[in-house]
Scaffold this motif. Structure first.
Motif, PDB file in Angstrom:
ATOM      1  N   ARG A 137     -17.218  11.522  -5.271  1.00  0.00           N
ATOM      2  CA  ARG A 137     -16.058  11.178  -4.459  1.00  0.00           C
ATOM      3  C   ARG A 137     -16.486  10.832  -3.042  1.00  0.00           C
ATOM      4  NH1 ARG A 137     -12.606  16.155  -4.359  1.00  0.00           N
ATOM      5  NH2 ARG A 137     -14.654  17.105  -4.210  1.00  0.00           N
ATOM      6  N   GLU A 138     -15.522  10.449  -2.239  1.00  0.00           N
ATOM      7  CA  GLU A 138     -15.760  10.112  -0.840  1.00  0.00           C
ATOM      8  C   GLU A 138     -15.792  11.393   0.010  1.00  0.00           C
ATOM      9  OE1 GLU A 138     -16.499   7.046   0.424  1.00  0.00           O
ATOM     10  OE2 GLU A 138     -16.616   6.548  -1.711  1.00  0.00           O
ATOM     11  N   PRO A 139     -16.440  11.351   1.179  1.00  0.00           N
ATOM     12  CA  PRO A 139     -16.525  12.550   2.024  1.00  0.00           C
ATOM     13  C   PRO A 139     -15.178  13.196   2.345  1.00  0.00           C
ATOM     14  CG  PRO A 139     -18.076  10.921   2.801  1.00  0.00           C
ATOM     15  CD  PRO A 139     -17.242  10.257   1.729  1.00  0.00           C
ATOM     16  N   HIS A 140     -14.127  12.403   2.579  1.00  0.00           N
ATOM     17  CA  HIS A 140     -12.831  13.014   2.899  1.00  0.00           C
ATOM     18  C   HIS A 140     -12.263  13.767   1.699  1.00  0.00           C
ATOM     19  CE1 HIS A 140     -11.476   9.148   1.175  1.00  0.00           C
ATOM     20  NE2 HIS A 140     -10.386   9.812   0.835  1.00  0.00           N
ATOM     21  N   GLU A 141     -12.556  13.325   0.487  1.00  0.00           N
ATOM     22  CA  GLU A 141     -12.121  14.047  -0.714  1.00  0.00           C
ATOM     23  C   GLU A 141     -12.917  15.345  -0.856  1.00  0.00           C
ATOM     24  OE1 GLU A 141     -11.106  10.958  -4.121  1.00  0.00           O
ATOM     25  OE2 GLU A 141     -12.971  10.413  -3.082  1.00  0.00           O
ATOM     26  N   TRP A 142     -14.195  15.262  -0.592  1.00  0.00           N
ATOM     27  CA  TRP A 142     -15.090  16.419  -0.653  1.00  0.00           C
ATOM     28  C   TRP A 142     -14.633  17.497   0.333  1.00  0.00           C
ATOM     29  CZ3 TRP A 142     -19.557  18.196  -3.060  1.00  0.00           C
ATOM     30  CH2 TRP A 142     -20.344  19.102  -2.354  1.00  0.00           C
ATOM     31  N   GLU A 143     -14.269  17.078   1.541  1.00  0.00           N
ATOM     32  CA  GLU A 143     -13.840  18.034   2.561  1.00  0.00           C
ATOM     33  C   GLU A 143     -12.577  18.766   2.150  1.00  0.00           C
ATOM     34  OE1 GLU A 143     -13.602  15.923   6.277  1.00  0.00           O
ATOM     35  OE2 GLU A 143     -15.722  15.351   6.142  1.00  0.00           O
ATOM     36  N   TYR A 144     -11.710  18.091   1.419  1.00  0.00           N
ATOM     37  CA  TYR A 144     -10.455  18.709   0.987  1.00  0.00           C
ATOM     38  C   TYR A 144     -10.712  19.837  -0.010  1.00  0.00           C
ATOM     39  CZ  TYR A 144      -5.784  19.205  -0.950  1.00  0.00           C
ATOM     40  OH  TYR A 144      -4.599  19.720  -1.385  1.00  0.00           O
ATOM     41  N   TYR A 145     -11.569  19.580  -0.992  1.00  0.00           N
ATOM     42  CA  TYR A 145     -11.885  20.575  -2.006  1.00  0.00           C
ATOM     43  C   TYR A 145     -13.139  20.139  -2.737  1.00  0.00           C
ATOM     44  CZ  TYR A 145     -11.455  23.534  -6.161  1.00  0.00           C
ATOM     45  OH  TYR A 145     -11.689  24.440  -7.172  1.00  0.00           O
ATOM     46  N   HIS A 146     -14.088  21.060  -2.882  1.00  0.00           N
ATOM     47  CA  HIS A 146     -15.293  20.748  -3.649  1.00  0.00           C
ATOM     48  C   HIS A 146     -15.879  22.017  -4.248  1.00  0.00           C
ATOM     49  CE1 HIS A 146     -17.018  21.718   0.329  1.00  0.00           C
ATOM     50  NE2 HIS A 146     -18.047  22.191  -0.379  1.00  0.00           N
ATOM     51  N   MET A 147     -16.801  21.811  -5.139  1.00  0.00           N
ATOM     52  CA  MET A 147     -17.512  22.917  -5.768  1.00  0.00           C
ATOM     53  C   MET A 147     -18.768  23.192  -4.947  1.00  0.00           C
ATOM     54  SD  MET A 147     -17.339  21.668  -9.724  1.00  0.00           S
ATOM     55  CE  MET A 147     -18.104  23.190 -10.294  1.00  0.00           C
ATOM     56  N   GLU A 148     -18.993  24.446  -4.632  1.00  0.00           N
ATOM     57  CA  GLU A 148     -20.183  24.817  -3.861  1.00  0.00           C
ATOM     58  C   GLU A 148     -21.458  24.460  -4.606  1.00  0.00           C
ATOM     59  OE1 GLU A 148     -20.243  25.823  -0.712  1.00  0.00           O
ATOM     60  OE2 GLU A 148     -18.060  25.684  -0.707  1.00  0.00           O
ATOM     61  N   GLU A 149     -21.398  24.420  -5.917  1.00  0.00           N
ATOM     62  CA  GLU A 149     -22.581  24.133  -6.736  1.00  0.00           C
ATOM     63  C   GLU A 149     -22.963  22.651  -6.738  1.00  0.00           C
ATOM     64  OE1 GLU A 149     -20.072  27.455  -8.498  1.00  0.00           O
ATOM     65  OE2 GLU A 149     -19.669  25.388  -7.895  1.00  0.00           O
ATOM     66  N   ALA A 150     -22.064  21.798  -6.257  1.00  0.00           N
ATOM     67  CA  ALA A 150     -22.263  20.348  -6.346  1.00  0.00           C
ATOM     68  C   ALA A 150     -22.930  19.777  -5.096  1.00  0.00           C
ATOM     69  CB  ALA A 150     -20.925  19.654  -6.564  1.00  0.00           C
ATOM     70  N   LYS A 151     -23.497  18.591  -5.293  1.00  0.00           N
ATOM     71  CA  LYS A 151     -24.064  17.808  -4.195  1.00  0.00           C
ATOM     72  C   LYS A 151     -23.248  16.527  -4.084  1.00  0.00           C
ATOM     73  CE  LYS A 151     -28.302  15.482  -2.774  1.00  0.00           C
ATOM     74  NZ  LYS A 151     -29.728  15.340  -3.029  1.00  0.00           N
ATOM     75  N   LEU A 152     -22.877  16.165  -2.879  1.00  0.00           N
ATOM     76  CA  LEU A 152     -22.087  14.956  -2.655  1.00  0.00           C
ATOM     77  C   LEU A 152     -22.996  13.731  -2.563  1.00  0.00           C
ATOM     78  CD1 LEU A 152     -19.368  13.565  -1.992  1.00  0.00           C
ATOM     79  CD2 LEU A 152     -19.862  14.024   0.419  1.00  0.00           C
ATOM     80  N   ILE A 153     -22.765  12.783  -3.469  1.00  0.00           N
ATOM     81  CA  ILE A 153     -23.360  11.450  -3.372  1.00  0.00           C
ATOM     82  C   ILE A 153     -22.245  10.473  -3.742  1.00  0.00           C
ATOM     83  CG2 ILE A 153     -25.136   9.831  -4.120  1.00  0.00           C
ATOM     84  CD1 ILE A 153     -26.882  12.148  -4.952  1.00  0.00           C
ATOM     85  N   PRO A 154     -21.549   9.914  -2.748  1.00  0.00           N
ATOM     86  CA  PRO A 154     -20.445   8.993  -3.055  1.00  0.00           C
ATOM     87  C   PRO A 154     -20.879   7.861  -3.989  1.00  0.00           C
ATOM     88  CG  PRO A 154     -20.425   9.565  -0.734  1.00  0.00           C
ATOM     89  CD  PRO A 154     -21.716  10.106  -1.303  1.00  0.00           C
ATOM     90  N   MET A 155     -19.952   7.429  -4.801  1.00  0.00           N
ATOM     91  CA  MET A 155     -20.215   6.431  -5.841  1.00  0.00           C
ATOM     92  C   MET A 155     -21.009   5.230  -5.321  1.00  0.00           C
ATOM     93  SD  MET A 155     -17.349   4.578  -8.167  1.00  0.00           S
ATOM     94  CE  MET A 155     -17.769   3.516  -9.532  1.00  0.00           C
ATOM     95  N   GLN A 156     -20.619   4.689  -4.182  1.00  0.00           N
ATOM     96  CA  GLN A 156     -21.273   3.486  -3.661  1.00  0.00           C
ATOM     97  C   GLN A 156     -22.717   3.746  -3.237  1.00  0.00           C
ATOM     98  OE1 GLN A 156     -18.236   4.501  -2.801  1.00  0.00           O
ATOM     99  NE2 GLN A 156     -16.961   2.898  -3.654  1.00  0.00           N
ATOM    100  N   GLN A 157     -23.076   5.005  -2.997  1.00  0.00           N
ATOM    101  CA  GLN A 157     -24.430   5.342  -2.569  1.00  0.00           C
ATOM    102  C   GLN A 157     -25.382   5.621  -3.728  1.00  0.00           C
ATOM    103  OE1 GLN A 157     -24.434   8.482   0.333  1.00  0.00           O
ATOM    104  NE2 GLN A 157     -22.860   7.511   1.581  1.00  0.00           N
ATOM    105  N   ILE A 158     -24.844   5.755  -4.926  1.00  0.00           N
ATOM    106  CA  ILE A 158     -25.674   6.097  -6.093  1.00  0.00           C
ATOM    107  C   ILE A 158     -26.863   5.148  -6.256  1.00  0.00           C
ATOM    108  CG2 ILE A 158     -25.691   6.193  -8.630  1.00  0.00           C
ATOM    109  CD1 ILE A 158     -24.572   8.754  -7.423  1.00  0.00           C
TER     110      ILE A 158
END
Length: 107
Positions: free
Chosen positions: A29-50
């Protein structure tokens, strides 16, 4: 091309039992979605950055992909599979389903 999938309740049970081993969880997801709610176990890599960050992904471990509802994550899983990552698993229903099982209201 067939993509492995996991139901969110099974996914959460496996996390709780710590039975995912060295696998990684990637939230696309996008950073603003991540900030709203995320899993502590996950790593954020937005789709476009893959495409630019595939070097950060293990090629010898399971990679669980999650997004808001399971659509973007399925596309990312397909992309990764097409690019040589065989151990990719889409989390059905995404964070909306995970939040429901964790008792959190997520829109």
């Amino acid at each position: 091309m067939e993509i492995n999938r996991i139901y969110p309740q099974i996914f959460l049970q496996e996390i709780e039992k710590k039975s995912l081993g060295k696998s990684v969880i990637i939230d696309v997801r996008e950073p603003h979605e991540w900030e709203y709610y995320h899993m502590e176990e996950a790593k954020l890599i937005p789709m476009q950055q893959i495409p630019l960050r595939m070097g950060e992904l293990p090629d010898d471990e399971d990679i669980y992909i999650v997004c808001a509802h399971g659509v973007r994550s399925m596309r990312v899983a397909e992309y990764l599979k097409e690019n040589g990552f065989d151990r990719v698993i889409n989390v059905d229903g995404g964070m909306a389903a995970i939040a429901m099982f964790r008792g959190f209201q997520y829109d």
